[in-house]
Design an enzyme around this catalytic site. Structure first.
Site, short mmCIF file in Angstrom:
data_model
loop_
_atom_site.label_atom_id
_atom_site.label_comp_id
_atom_site.label_asym_id
_atom_site.label_seq_id
_atom_site.Cartn_x
_atom_site.Cartn_y
_atom_site.Cartn_z
N ASP A 97 0.58 -1.13 0.00
CA ASP A 97 0.00 -0.12 0.16
C ASP A 97 0.85 1.22 -0.06
OD1 ASP A 97 0.89 -0.14 2.47
OD2 ASP A 97 -1.10 0.03 3.54
N SER A 98 2.05 1.11 0.10
CA SER A 98 3.04 2.32 0.02
C SER A 98 2.96 2.93 -1.47
CB SER A 98 4.45 2.06 0.06
OG SER A 98 4.96 0.94 -0.87
N ASP A 136 -1.56 -5.99 -0.60
CA ASP A 136 -1.57 -5.39 0.42
C ASP A 136 -3.24 -5.24 0.93
OD1 ASP A 136 -0.09 -5.11 2.84
OD2 ASP A 136 1.03 -3.39 1.91
N LYS A 166 -1.27 -9.54 2.46
CA LYS A 166 -0.63 -8.98 3.53
C LYS A 166 -1.48 -8.15 4.38
CE LYS A 166 2.99 -5.87 3.38
NZ LYS A 166 2.63 -4.80 4.07
N GLU A 168 -1.42 -5.70 7.95
CA GLU A 168 -0.73 -5.39 9.45
C GLU A 168 -1.10 -5.69 10.70
OE1 GLU A 168 0.30 -0.87 8.92
OE2 GLU A 168 1.03 -1.19 6.93
N GLU A 235 9.16 -4.74 10.28
CA GLU A 235 9.86 -3.28 9.77
C GLU A 235 10.21 -2.56 10.79
OE1 GLU A 235 7.05 -1.20 7.12
OE2 GLU A 235 7.91 0.36 7.30
N1 LIG Z 1 8.84 5.05 -0.41
C1 LIG Z 1 8.47 4.37 0.51
N2 LIG Z 1 9.42 3.64 1.04
C2 LIG Z 1 9.12 3.12 2.29
O1 LIG Z 1 9.83 2.24 2.79
C3 LIG Z 1 7.76 3.32 3.10
C4 LIG Z 1 6.83 4.12 2.29
N3 LIG Z 1 7.33 4.80 1.06
N4 LIG Z 1 5.76 4.12 2.78
C5 LIG Z 1 5.14 3.48 3.90
C6 LIG Z 1 6.50 2.84 4.73
C7 LIG Z 1 6.65 4.09 5.63
N5 LIG Z 1 8.07 3.86 5.95
C8 LIG Z 1 9.16 4.50 6.60
C9 LIG Z 1 9.03 5.71 6.60
C10 LIG Z 1 9.81 6.53 7.08
C11 LIG Z 1 10.66 6.11 8.37
C12 LIG Z 1 11.69 6.88 9.04
O2 LIG Z 1 11.43 8.11 9.05
N6 LIG Z 1 12.37 6.29 9.93
C13 LIG Z 1 13.46 7.03 10.77
C14 LIG Z 1 13.73 6.35 11.91
C15 LIG Z 1 12.80 7.28 12.95
C16 LIG Z 1 13.27 6.36 14.36
O3 LIG Z 1 14.28 6.41 14.96
O4 LIG Z 1 12.12 6.14 15.17
C17 LIG Z 1 14.69 6.86 9.81
O5 LIG Z 1 15.66 7.90 10.09
O6 LIG Z 1 14.85 5.93 9.09
C18 LIG Z 1 10.62 4.83 8.38
C19 LIG Z 1 9.82 3.69 7.60
C20 LIG Z 1 8.52 2.40 5.14
N7 LIG Z 1 7.39 2.70 4.20
C1 LIG Z 2 7.34 -1.50 2.47
C2 LIG Z 2 6.53 -2.98 2.39
C3 LIG Z 2 6.88 -3.94 3.60
C4 LIG Z 2 5.13 -2.55 2.28
O1 LIG Z 2 4.47 -2.66 3.19
C5 LIG Z 2 4.55 -1.22 1.37
O2 LIG Z 2 5.28 -1.24 0.50
O3 LIG Z 2 3.60 -0.89 1.52
#
Ligand SMILES: Nc1nc(=O)c2c([nH]1)NC[C@@H]1CN(c3ccc(C(=O)N[C@@H](CCC(=O)O)C(=O)O)cc3)CN21
Ligand SMILES: CC(C)C(=O)C(=O)O
Length: 338
Positions: A97-98, A136, A166, A168, A235
């Site tokens: 769903d991303s 998803d 899938k 969540e 994740e």
């Molecule tokens: N383009 C894209 N890639 C992805 O992997 C993704 C999406 N979209 N959309 C749905 C989710 C959202 N995702 C994400 C988005 C942001 C972070 C993030 O900002 N993480 C921080 C960590 C923050 C903390 O320490 O708690 C980082 O710095 O990576 C993580 C997963 C993974 N998924």
């Molecule tokens: C990042 C993957 C696991 C996902 O759930 C998505 O693409 O929506």
């Protein structure tokens, strides 16, 4: 004005009497060969992969897990992105769903609806000849009751043409996972950071960073395993936690931001292929393997320059015509007969 509009047979007569002999070929020469070579790589008639591989099934995934070979998974959201991932040899293609964010320009994943997911699943399924395909369940299509979830899962499989779904959630989703797997639909679990619940989690935050948080990840993993998931996505959890959870489970874990101790890995295709403008935020776990944005940008800018300077189209991009035919056409135009 009126006498200028001639019926085809009148035009034919005029042409014949004025500029004999004019032959109108019944079929275009070369038409057949044109049809034969006209195959877009994005069309369903696209060339088969150089080395065709066997269809990945749930048994193939189980065999990979048993021999400790990492399972490769990647998202795709349409025919071309699935086509390339399938040709490149991905074991699993996920219509995540991303796609709400990367393909539809939405703020977050909570906006995408079941019908939209099904449309994208169907286009991905048309391209995916070998990889195992998973769709998803979007937010709102499965949380109300196990029956609602099963209905949505059936639609994703029947109309979206994918092989599994899938969803969540951990422990609280166990009855739902059970209901869907009992109906014969493979379910991939998804725990740790669950983006559909970002508002409850306080954003896209790493999960399982504390003793209690890590215990919750393990409990969720065990619960979705007991409920019948064939694998589970972990994740954004610390690598040590993901490794230990993987060791404790009897089903594969697919990590994203969960270190290399998982049974497989998944990334969002636009992230890893670099199909985004410079400066965009990327989660820490993303490794960028390509520069698709840069390549597209270069190509489109070069096309623009060529069109503006008339370098494109060159003679080789145009259709030839016998000089004699054109001379006659020119004369016709000059004499203003038609
Ligand atoms: N383009 C894209 N890639 C992805 O992997 C993704 C999406 N979209 N959309 C749905 C989710 C959202 N995702 C994400 C988005 C942001 C972070 C993030 O900002 N993480 C921080 C960590 C923050 C903390 O320490 O708690 C980082 O710095 O990576 C993580 C997963 C993974 N998924
Ligand atoms: C990042 C993957 C696991 C996902 O759930 C998505 O693409 O929506």
């Amino acid at each position: 004005m009126a006498q200028r509009i001639m019926r085809p047979h009148t035009l034919q007569k005029t042409l014949k009497s004025t500029f004999l002999p004019v032959t109108v070929a019944p079929t275009r020469p070369g038409a057949i060969s044109l049809c034969q070579t006209r195959r877009s790589s994005h069309s369903p008639l696209g060339a088969p992969p150089a080395a065709p591989r066997k269809k990945v099934t749930i048994n193939t995934l189980q065999a990979l897990y048993k021999k400790d070979e990492p399972i490769t998974m990647m998202t795709a959201h349409d025919f071309p992105s699935a086509h390339v991932a399938d040709h490149a040899g991905m074991d699993i293609i996920l219509v995540g769903d991303s796609l709400a964010m990367v393909a539809l320009g939405m703020e977050d994943t909570s906006e995408v609806v079941l019908e939209e997911m099904i449309l994208h699943c169907r286009s991905v399924a048309r391209a995916t000849k070998a990889a195992f395909t998973i769709g998803d369940l979007p937010m709102g299509s499965y949380e109300i009751a196990p029956e609602q979830a099963l209905e949505s899962a059936i639609r994703v499989v029947k109309e979206g043409r994918v092989q599994g779904i899938k969803l969540e959630g951990g422990l609280e989703m166990a009855p739902t996972i059970e209901r869907i797997t009992r109906a014969g639909i493979p379910v991939l679990g998804h725990i740790g950071l669950t983006p559909q619940r970002q508002n409850a989690l306080g954003g896209f935050r790493v999960q399982g960073k504390t003793t209690l948080g890590a215990l919750k990840v393990l409990e969720d993993a065990e619960a979705v395993q007991a409920a019948g998931c064939f694998a589970v996505v972990l994740e954004a959890v610390p690598a040590e936690v993901a490794s230990l959870v993987t060791k404790k489970l009897k089903i594969p874990t697919i990590g994203i931001g969960a270190g290399n101790g998982c049974s497989g890995q998944v990334l969002v295709q636009v992230d890893m292929s670099g199909n985004f403008p410079p400066g965009r935020f990327l989660p820490k776990f993303v490794k960028q393997y390509g520069d698709v944005w840069g390549e597209s940008m270069k190509a489109i800018q070069a096309y623009k320059t060529d069109v503006k300077s008339r370098a494109y189209p060159a003679p080789e991009h145009t259709y030839p015509m016998p000089a004699k035919e054109f001379a006659e056409f020119e004369n016709l135009v000059k004499s203003r007969i038609i």
